[in-house]
Design an enzyme around this catalytic site. Structure first.
Site, PDB file in Angstrom:
ATOM      1  N   GLY A 115      -0.862  -1.473  -1.250  1.00  0.00           N
ATOM      2  CA  GLY A 115      -1.817  -2.024  -0.286  1.00  0.00           C
ATOM      3  C   GLY A 115      -2.408  -0.873   0.476  1.00  0.00           C
ATOM      4  N   GLU A 116      -2.261  -0.921   1.777  1.00  0.00           N
ATOM      5  CA  GLU A 116      -2.771   0.166   2.616  1.00  0.00           C
ATOM      6  C   GLU A 116      -1.634   0.552   3.573  1.00  0.00           C
ATOM      7  OE1 GLU A 116      -5.399   2.249   2.652  1.00  0.00           O
ATOM      8  OE2 GLU A 116      -4.234   3.042   4.320  1.00  0.00           O
ATOM      9  N   SER A 117      -1.105   1.751   3.379  1.00  0.00           N
ATOM     10  CA  SER A 117       0.106   2.134   4.105  1.00  0.00           C
ATOM     11  C   SER A 117      -0.118   2.204   5.615  1.00  0.00           C
ATOM     12  CB  SER A 117       0.625   3.478   3.586  1.00  0.00           C
ATOM     13  OG  SER A 117      -0.381   4.468   3.685  1.00  0.00           O
ATOM     14  N   CYS A 148       3.095   2.460  -4.888  1.00  0.00           N
ATOM     15  CA  CYS A 148       1.885   2.980  -4.248  1.00  0.00           C
ATOM     16  C   CYS A 148       2.004   3.090  -2.721  1.00  0.00           C
ATOM     17  CB  CYS A 148       0.681   2.148  -4.693  1.00  0.00           C
ATOM     18  SG  CYS A 148      -0.843   3.084  -4.579  1.00  0.00           S
ATOM     19  N   ARG A 189      -1.440  11.304   0.081  1.00  0.00           N
ATOM     20  CA  ARG A 189      -2.155  10.025  -0.104  1.00  0.00           C
ATOM     21  C   ARG A 189      -3.476  10.254  -0.843  1.00  0.00           C
ATOM     22  NH1 ARG A 189      -3.927   8.435   4.981  1.00  0.00           N
ATOM     23  NH2 ARG A 189      -4.327   6.347   4.195  1.00  0.00           N
ATOM     24  N   ILE A 197      -4.397   3.065  -8.250  1.00  0.00           N
ATOM     25  CA  ILE A 197      -5.469   2.597  -7.361  1.00  0.00           C
ATOM     26  C   ILE A 197      -5.364   3.368  -6.043  1.00  0.00           C
ATOM     27  CG2 ILE A 197      -6.472   0.576  -6.233  1.00  0.00           C
ATOM     28  CD1 ILE A 197      -4.874  -1.139  -8.325  1.00  0.00           C
ATOM     29  N   ARG A 198      -6.273   4.289  -5.832  1.00  0.00           N
ATOM     30  CA  ARG A 198      -6.163   5.198  -4.672  1.00  0.00           C
ATOM     31  C   ARG A 198      -4.710   5.674  -4.531  1.00  0.00           C
ATOM     32  NH1 ARG A 198      -6.932   3.069   0.266  1.00  0.00           N
ATOM     33  NH2 ARG A 198      -6.603   1.010  -0.599  1.00  0.00           N
ATOM     34  N   HIS A 240       1.012   0.943 -10.129  1.00  0.00           N
ATOM     35  CA  HIS A 240       1.311  -0.493 -10.068  1.00  0.00           C
ATOM     36  C   HIS A 240       1.634  -1.032 -11.451  1.00  0.00           C
ATOM     37  CE1 HIS A 240      -0.329  -0.916  -5.979  1.00  0.00           C
ATOM     38  NE2 HIS A 240      -1.277  -0.098  -6.374  1.00  0.00           N
ATOM     39  N   GLU A 260       3.195  -3.847 -11.627  1.00  0.00           N
ATOM     40  CA  GLU A 260       3.101  -5.299 -11.366  1.00  0.00           C
ATOM     41  C   GLU A 260       1.692  -5.819 -11.612  1.00  0.00           C
ATOM     42  OE1 GLU A 260       3.259  -3.005  -9.138  1.00  0.00           O
ATOM     43  OE2 GLU A 260       1.894  -3.454  -7.486  1.00  0.00           O
TER      44      GLU A 260
HETATM   45  N1  GLN Z   1      -4.250   4.787  -0.584  1.00  0.00           N
HETATM   46  C1  GLN Z   1      -3.435   3.710  -0.101  1.00  0.00           C
HETATM   47  C2  GLN Z   1      -2.669   4.135   1.142  1.00  0.00           C
HETATM   48  O1  GLN Z   1      -2.836   5.204   1.647  1.00  0.00           O
HETATM   49  C3  GLN Z   1      -2.477   3.217  -1.160  1.00  0.00           C
HETATM   50  C4  GLN Z   1      -3.203   2.499  -2.252  1.00  0.00           C
HETATM   51  C5  GLN Z   1      -2.388   1.460  -2.987  1.00  0.00           C
HETATM   52  O2  GLN Z   1      -1.322   1.031  -2.554  1.00  0.00           O
HETATM   53  N2  GLN Z   1      -2.921   1.011  -4.096  1.00  0.00           N
HETATM   54  O3  GLN Z   1      -1.882   3.380   1.614  1.00  0.00           O
END
Ligand code: GLN
Length: 199
Positions: free
Chosen positions: A46-48, A78, A107, A138-139, A174, A176
């Protein structure tokens, strides 16, 4: 066995689906009491930065870190890997982590959302070996320094994208998202073995 999924933000349902497909009972974790009696916990992607803020707002960060230090098994993907790390090379302003995994993490190491990609990764640790795990990046972060952890996944270009520290298994990518649940299963097997030893 009951496995929690930290359900503050991000790819929660994908992990619930994976675990249920493997026959495991799950519980979404948002507040401290949700942590009671878990056999393990998944920290999704997600987004940390958002995960960090919400975990502190719901007062779940401290008890979660304490349980992990006491040995609660964790599987992280991630943003989950980022959130576990002892140190971030490039934290956002004010960003905190649980600090329980002995690594330094960078990151967004492959660039922006548009530079996301799918590939296969070989993942292996003592007693487990998986070729060509279907992986979405993904990022995604990378591990730039490994302390007392084992690198369990390395890209052909050399980046460390998976680590294990005892019962913590953390991946940059990921599985999942792709439906390749072999690492979920292997982590569940690790927890199962620990439970047997404790009996
Ligand atoms: N770039 C996101 C972060 O800094 C992580 C991306 C992801 O979980 N797919 O949290």
């Amino acid at each position: 066995m009951i496995v929690g999924v930290l359900a503050l933000q991000g790819g929660i349902e994908e992990h619930v689906k994976a675990l249920e497909a493997l026959g495991v009972q799950t519980r979404k974790v948002r507040v401290p009491k949700d942590l009671d009696g878990l056999d393990g916990i998944v920290i999704p992607g997600g987004e940390s930065t958002v995960m960090d803020k919400l975990a502190r707002t719901f007062c779940v960060a401290e008890p979660l870190a304490a349980l992990i230090r006491e040995g609660l098994p964790v599987f992280a993907t991630c943003a989950g890997l980022i959130y576990l790390a002892q140190k971030l090379e490039n934290p956002a302003r004010g960003q905190q982590t649980l600090g329980v995994l002995d690594v330094v993490v960078r990151r967004n190491a492959f660039g922006t959302q548009r530079e996301s990609f799918d590939t296969t990764v070989d993942v292996a640790w003592d007693g487990a070996s998986f070729e060509g795990v279907q992986a979405s990046f993904i990022r995604a972060p990378i591990v730039t320094e490994c302390g007392a952890v084992q690198a369990i996944g390395v890209l052909k270009t050399g980046e460390v994208v998976g680590v294990r520290q005892g019962n913590i298994v953390a991946l940059s990518f990921h599985p999942e998202e792709t439906g390749d649940y072999r690492i979920h299963q292997a982590w569940l097997d690790l927890i199962g073995k620990q439970a047997e030893l404790a009996i």
